[in-house]
Motif scaffolding. Structure first.
Motif, PDB file in Angstrom:
ATOM      1  N   UNK A  44      53.665 -14.375 -32.977  1.00 56.55           N
ATOM      2  CA  UNK A  44      52.531 -13.539 -32.624  1.00 56.55           C
ATOM      3  C   UNK A  44      51.629 -13.705 -33.778  1.00 56.55           C
ATOM      4  N   UNK A  45      52.080 -13.619 -35.090  1.00 53.66           N
ATOM      5  CA  UNK A  45      51.377 -14.051 -36.107  1.00 53.66           C
ATOM      6  C   UNK A  45      50.627 -15.203 -36.308  1.00 53.66           C
ATOM      7  N   UNK A  46      51.290 -16.279 -35.827  1.00 62.25           N
ATOM      8  CA  UNK A  46      50.788 -17.598 -35.903  1.00 62.25           C
ATOM      9  C   UNK A  46      49.755 -17.743 -34.810  1.00 62.25           C
ATOM     10  N   UNK A  47      49.815 -17.160 -33.585  1.00 61.56           N
ATOM     11  CA  UNK A  47      48.901 -17.064 -32.502  1.00 61.56           C
ATOM     12  C   UNK A  47      47.746 -16.292 -32.936  1.00 61.56           C
ATOM     13  N   UNK A  48      47.700 -15.191 -33.701  1.00 63.52           N
ATOM     14  CA  UNK A  48      46.705 -14.411 -34.099  1.00 63.52           C
ATOM     15  C   UNK A  48      45.938 -15.039 -35.215  1.00 63.52           C
TER      16      UNK A  48
END
Length: 245
Positions: A36-40
């Motif tokens: 999720x962090x990478x996508x954010x």
């Protein structure tokens, strides 16, 4: 021969940008947090977007518990806003937070440059050199996403070379807002070439033991995105809180 760190990095890169899909339950919370962090950070999940815990749990094939834990950690990092019993959304970009993290990063990387420049043995720069080489290849292939991840690896490698790997982890945990700004700035004409230019200057100065030149290159390199703040905001006003537009 590609260094082990870079092999792992390259193997984890999905050229089609597809989701990683179902994951192992043994470290579900950590993996969901990373995904999720990478996508954010990449802005795939744009600022202001609502997220459904149930949908994320279904997508990764886990219960809602590890998703909740991952989201709580992302909230601590300032990347999510969780409204109990209501909604969860990706935070807007906080410019004050970005400037604060930039101050921390500049302070650390200047000391990293001083430390490496004073070293007699420069073999510790091998991973950073290869990251720069792979950045050239990524730009040649038009892969901006991979280029951005290699940019992160370049600086991580320098911190590791100076014995400050844990400090890089601290910077990373606080870098969500400034990294999103950088990713908004990255597609601008000439920006990737500018990054490669300064990475080359930094390595050249460090290899020569030229502390003054290394510090000057680090300062110039890290100031680029914040100097473009007005233009970035004008192109993406909805990504910032009304008070910061």
């Amino acid at each position: 021969m590609i260094a082990p760190e870079l092999t792992l990095f390259a193997d984890s890169n999905r050229p089609d940008g597809a989701s990683v899909g179902r994951i192992k339950r043994s470290s579900a919370s950590e993996q969901i947090h990373s995904a999720l962090r990478e996508r954010i950070i990449s802005l795939e999940l744009e600022p202001g977007r609502n997220l459904s815990r149930q949908e994320i749990a279904t997508h990764y094939g886990v219960s809602q518990t590890p998703v909740r834990d991952a989201m709580l950690k992302l909230e601590e990092e300032g990347l999510l806003l969780i409204f109990p019993q209501s909604k969860t959304e990706v935070s807007k970009i906080n410019v004050a937070h970005a400037r604060e993290t930039q101050f921390l990063r500049l302070s650390v990387e200047l000391e990293v440059a001083r430390t490496i420049a004073a070293m007699a043995d420069k073999s510790c720069l091998s991973t950073a050199r290869e990251a720069l080489s792979l950045q050239h290849a990524a730009i040649g292939a038009g892969d901006i996403g991979r280029f951005a991840r290699l940019d992160h690896l370049f600086h991580q490698a320098l911190c590791g070379a100076a014995g400050a790997a844990n400090l890089w982890e601290l910077i990373t945990s606080r870098s969500g807002h400034i990294d999103r700004l950088r990713n908004l700035n990255l597609p601008d004409p000439g920006k990737p070439a500018n990054i490669i230019h300064y990475h080359g200057l930094i390595l050249k100065a460090l290899e020569a033991g030229d502390m003054s030149a290394a510090e000057a290159a680090v300062r110039a390199h890290l100031s680029g995105t914040l100097s473009q703040m007005k233009e970035i905001k004008s192109r993406h006003p909805d990504y910032f809180a009304p008070s910061e537009r």
